[in-house]
Design a protein around this motif. Structure first.
Motif, PDB file in Angstrom:
ATOM      1  N   UNK A 236      -4.002   6.937   6.450  1.00  0.00           N
ATOM      2  CA  UNK A 236      -3.475   5.872   5.601  1.00  0.00           C
ATOM      3  C   UNK A 236      -2.006   6.070   5.232  1.00  0.00           C
ATOM      4  N   UNK A 237      -1.414   7.147   5.686  1.00  0.00           N
ATOM      5  CA  UNK A 237      -0.008   7.403   5.361  1.00  0.00           C
ATOM      6  C   UNK A 237       0.865   6.670   6.377  1.00  0.00           C
ATOM      7  N   UNK A 238       1.787   5.864   5.865  1.00  0.00           N
ATOM      8  CA  UNK A 238       2.655   5.098   6.745  1.00  0.00           C
ATOM      9  C   UNK A 238       3.492   6.048   7.600  1.00  0.00           C
ATOM     10  N   UNK A 239       3.781   5.615   8.836  1.00  0.00           N
ATOM     11  CA  UNK A 239       4.558   6.464   9.740  1.00  0.00           C
ATOM     12  C   UNK A 239       6.030   6.474   9.315  1.00  0.00           C
ATOM     13  N   UNK A 240       6.416   5.445   8.570  1.00  0.00           N
ATOM     14  CA  UNK A 240       7.794   5.373   8.074  1.00  0.00           C
ATOM     15  C   UNK A 240       7.726   5.155   6.577  1.00  0.00           C
ATOM     16  N   UNK A 241       7.900   6.212   5.817  1.00  0.00           N
ATOM     17  CA  UNK A 241       7.777   6.111   4.366  1.00  0.00           C
ATOM     18  C   UNK A 241       9.119   6.040   3.670  1.00  0.00           C
TER      19      UNK A 241
ATOM     20  N   UNK B  62       0.807  -1.204   0.000  1.00  0.00           N
ATOM     21  CA  UNK B  62       0.000   0.000   0.000  1.00  0.00           C
ATOM     22  C   UNK B  62       0.835   1.246   0.000  1.00  0.00           C
ATOM     23  N   UNK B  63       0.278   2.297  -0.538  1.00  0.00           N
ATOM     24  CA  UNK B  63       0.912   3.603  -0.445  1.00  0.00           C
ATOM     25  C   UNK B  63      -0.233   4.584  -0.273  1.00  0.00           C
ATOM     26  N   UNK B  64      -0.503   4.977   0.968  1.00  0.00           N
ATOM     27  CA  UNK B  64      -1.675   5.793   1.234  1.00  0.00           C
ATOM     28  C   UNK B  64      -2.924   4.997   0.913  1.00  0.00           C
ATOM     29  N   UNK B  65      -3.868   5.597   0.215  1.00  0.00           N
ATOM     30  CA  UNK B  65      -5.093   4.882  -0.157  1.00  0.00           C
ATOM     31  C   UNK B  65      -4.863   3.938  -1.330  1.00  0.00           C
TER      32      UNK B  65
END
Ligand code: ZN
Length: 571
Positions: A247-252, A3-6
């Motif tokens: 939906x944004x990962x805390x570690x991108x 996933x990447x955001x939505x």
């Protein structure tokens, strides 16, 4: 599932045939045959195994078939999470053509689909998916597109590219070498096949970007081709930050903040909001020193920051100094948070020029910092960002005179700290390390994070630092993750405060935790966060969240927590 955001990469299972999404379902008729091997979109009476089938309307005279394949009524079977949806298997917005004309309607459709019960279901996008829009539409959470806009464009003589559409007849040299463009002929068939080819290729790039966590960058470049998309992205960022941020990962992934929209990326905006909501400076750090960022990350490893730190050490009062980096698009980065995503993971074009939005953002954040954190002394040691920052500071010293790296400036900095910082009150050895760690833990876990540092010792070699009490390790900051990874003992402290907890039924987790066992998940949890797996206040495991709390609530299958340590089974 990636996933990447939505946006997500999923597998759509139709009649035991699995299709990787995002995907295009191609209309397949005699006049417009679908490309070989593609997912097909068929009328109900013509559909075969593995096709997406448009259900016959109950008013039409079309013959119906008893065995359905993947009904778009639309209804598909199979979703990345759910076992089976007996009713419509697709979520889809109504009146897609109307959404293309009206950004507000489009945003309402997206937030309706993604903010509620439909989040998990495969989402179908009709009519809108031209190649230039695929990245943006996937970013909004669409999984399957139809080929109708590709056909309509070909009928109208439009030659589609990923940056917009051209008039086929006017293009002297076709900027593409697909088989259709290389055929040496120009006709409707060639144009249609070129459009197909472009869409298929772009979708491959979209999928790659999702799996690398880089879709937002692609979106920021693709939206330039159409005001409608720019509007939509800005409206989503500004008015629906909560949905995107959830939906944004805390570690991108490391990213290039190269457009105006980078200032409002969900992970960037979260950084600024989280500072205001959670941040408390290290207790002993009573002298604020504002310094510029460096291109090299983490900043500590850059030549310029090594010089700043030497100047600070030379003052003999380094333990009192709180270095805070002024930067765009994050605004401020306190030194002790420099490893936390995205502080060491962004690149910006350096022009020496700050635009109006950036200036305003920095002014607001600096004002917030000095008002909320109460320093004994404020020193501004800045370059290009000096003017907006100094304009909001009241009682402060300027030691850089605009060139922070010069020998004179560095000497002035040392002297200013030596002469004006309060006397050191002989803090215990290592106390500042604990203060810094407490500040980071609070940023990561909220108030409960401070409990991890109660009577704790911090030791190790930066960036890998351990937190211990009474010889028990509670957690460890690692340079790679940029955040604290907990032990079971550390996790138990969070469980006491009901923070970052995933509540499970009464069982002992063996291996990773799947969503079926989850009863409830804390709303503060983001993908990539360290979380505690809890039953009845007992910390039974600790690991990394792989779903958002909403997904843990709605999903029927999938990994919820990637477990690092689990409680041993009682003998
Ligand atoms: Zn072509």
């Amino acid at each position: 599932m990636e996933r990447d955001g939505l946006a997500r990469i999923g597998s759509l299972e139709i009649d035991d045939i699995s299709v990787r999404t995002p995907a295009i379902a191609f209309v397949d008729t005699e006049r417009y045959p679908a490309p070989p091997g593609a997912l097909k979109l068929k009328r109900e009476w013509t559909g075969g195994k593995g096709d997406v089938v448009i259900a016959s309307s109950s008013f039409s005279a079309e013959p119906k078939r008893s065995e359905n394949h993947a009904l778009l009524h639309p209804g598909f079977r199979g979703s990345p999470y759910a076992e089976e949806h007996p009713r419509d298997d697709f979520a889809l917005p109504r009146d897609p053509a109307g959404l293309l004309l009206d950004s507000e309607k489009f945003i309402a459709a997206i937030t309706g689909l993604k903010g509620g019960q439909d989040l998990i279901r495969p989402t179908f996008c009709s009519v809108m998916g031209t190649p230039q829009r695929l990245a943006f539409l996937a970013y909004c959470g669409f999984d399957v597109f139809d080929s109708i806009p590709l056909i309509m464009s070909a009928e109208n003589g439009w030659y589609l590219t990923t940056t917009g559409q051209l008039v086929y007849d006017k293009v002297e040299e076709l900027p593409c070498s697909c088989p259709a463009c290389s055929a040496g002929r120009r006709g409707k068939d060639e144009l249609l096949h070129h459009n197909y080819f472009t869409a298929i290729n772009e979708l491959r790039l979209v999928k790659h970007s999702i799996s690398e966590g880089m879709l937002r960058e692609l979106v920021e470049s693709r939206i330039r081709s159409e005001p409608w998309m720019v509007q939509n992205l800005r409206l989503l960022d500004l008015h629906h930050h909560d949905l995107l941020e959830m939906h944004a990962s805390i570690k991108g992934t490391r990213f290039h903040a190269g457009s105006k929209e980078s200032l409002t990326r969900p992970d960037v905006l979260r950084w600024r909001k989280r500072l205001e909501q959670r941040y408390t400076r290290p207790e002993g750090a009573r002298v604020l020193l504002l310094i510029p960022c460096s291109a090299k990350k983490p900043y500590s490893l850059s030549q310029s920051h090594m010089r700043f730190r030497q100047a600070i050490w030379d003052s003999g009062k380094a333990n009192l100094v709180h270095e805070v980096i002024v930067t765009s698009p994050l605004g401020l980065v306190p030194r002790e948070l420099e490893l936390f995503y995205p502080a060491k993971d962004y690149d910006i074009p350096v022009t020496g020029h700050w635009d109006r939005d950036e200036k305003k953002m920095v002014e607001e954040m600096v004002s917030w910092l000095v008002e909320s954190q109460k320093y004994d002394l404020v020193i501004s040691h800045l370059g290009d960002e000096r003017e907006p920052v100094n304009s909001v500071l009241k009682d402060f010293m300027d030691t850089s005179h605009g060139s922070p790296g010069s020998r004179e400036s560095l000497l002035r900095l040392t002297d200013a700290i030596k002469a004006h910082a309060p006397e050191m009150q002989g803090p215990k050895r290592g106390a500042r390390d604990v203060d810094d760690m407490r500040s980071l833990c609070r940023f990561q876990f909220g108030e409960a994070g401070a409990d991890l540092c109660e009577n704790a010792t911090v030791y190790g070699r930066w960036p890998n630092l351990k937190i211990t009490t009474d010889r028990t390790q509670l957690g460890m900051l690692t340079g790679e993750r940029g955040m604290v990874s907990l032990t079971l003992e550390g996790a138990a402290l969070l469980a006491k405060r009901d923070s970052y907890c995933v509540e499970i039924e009464d069982f002992m987790p063996k291996g990773n935790l799947f969503v079926v066992g989850v009863k409830k998940a804390g709303k503060e949890i983001r993908i990539g966060d360290d979380v505690v797996v809890v039953h009845d206040k007992e910390a039974r495991a600790v690991g990394v969240a792989r779903m958002t709390p909403v997904e843990m609530d709605l999903a029927e299958r999938g990994e919820a927590v990637h477990v690092r340590h689990a409680l041993a089974m009682p003998i």
